[in-house]
Design an enzyme around this catalytic site. Structure first.
Site, PDB file in Angstrom:
ATOM      1  CG  ASP A   1      -1.995  -1.017   1.180  1.00 50.13           C
ATOM      2  OD1 ASP A   1      -2.248  -1.556   0.091  1.00 50.13           O
ATOM      3  OD2 ASP A   1      -2.586  -1.291   2.244  1.00 50.13           O
ATOM      4  NE  ARG A   2       0.571   8.234  -2.410  1.00 47.36           N
ATOM      5  CZ  ARG A   2       0.092   9.189  -3.190  1.00 47.36           C
ATOM      6  NH1 ARG A   2      -1.045   9.014  -3.833  1.00 47.36           N
ATOM      7  NH2 ARG A   2       0.748  10.330  -3.333  1.00 47.36           N
TER       8      ARG A   2
END
Length: 240
Positions: free
Chosen positions: A56-57
């Protein structure tokens, strides 16, 4: 946001440390972004790279890329068949149990635009995560009006499945959300960490990755150090 770091490379694959806030690859949902881990890794090693798993970012830590399509296919199969071990560190609200096995199915999170043709009534999928508490702290701040102090735990997480946002959703399900999670977390504690510690990120690090080399057949284990921001925060919380 710090730069991406090369941790391991051979003729078939490469492992990097992705800083928090960096997208893995270009997405039409984030059209304004110009920096991506995939392109930065390609420029770093001078070869085209192939992503084989998600990170995930807002999550920092280990990110594995293949250097050719055959390796990418083998690694993707290894992830799909749960032959890759991933280990994360996270700071969560409250005091967690010494050990806990989370077995809680998750419905697929659908984006209203990107997934508009997907079935919203698809049954929940099996999802399991193993949790171990490494440290605890109680701070003399009444973040919640119901408690005169605030408690936090440092936990090790090993997901046995790879559902979207699995760790964040599983910890929220336990009522121990990860600090800095703006989607599944607790806004009061997120704001407290911003004001008290200057922490503006999700406190989740992918710090250990173990798998069998797709060509050599030997076990590979990669570990990464804490980000400097996390090192500072750990020290402030007394976790040396």
């Amino acid at each position: 946001m710090s730069d991406l770091k090369l941790l391991y490379q051979d003729d078939h694959l490469v492992v990097v440390h992705k800083p928090a806030g960096l997208l893995v690859h270009r997405s039409w949902l984030d059209k304004g972004e110009t920096r991506f881990a995939m392109q930065m890794t390609r420029d770093l090693v001078g070869r085209h790279v192939f992503p084989v798993h998600r990170l995930d970012r807002p999550t920092s830590g280990l990110l594995l890329f293949a250097l050719d399509p055959q390796t990418a296919n083998r690694l993707s199969q290894a992830f799909a068949q749960h032959q890759v071990s991933k280990e994360y560190l996270a700071v969560v609200r409250g005091w967690t149990p010494a050990q806990h096995y989370i077995d809680y199915p998750l419905k697929e999170e659908l984006d209203p635009i990107a997934d508009r043709f997907c079935d919203p009534n698809k049954p929940a999928q099996a999802a399991q995560t193993w949790l171990q508490t490494l440290a605890k702290v109680e701070l003399p701040f009444a973040v919640s009006p119901r408690h005169p102090s605030s408690r936090y735990s440092l936990v090790r997480l090993r997901p046995h499945t790879g559902r979207k946002h699995q760790l964040r959703r599983h910890l929220a399900h336990l009522s121990h959300p990860i600090v800095g999670d703006t989607t599944h977390g607790d806004g009061r504690h997120n704001q407290f960490f911003r004001q008290q510690f200057g922490s503006h990120r999700l406190l989740l690090l992918h710090h250990c990755l173990t798998f069998r080399h797709p060509h050599l057949g030997i076990p590979i284990q990669c570990r990464t150090e804490l980000d400097p921001e996390l090192q500072t925060l750990w020290a402030q919380l007394g976790w040396f």
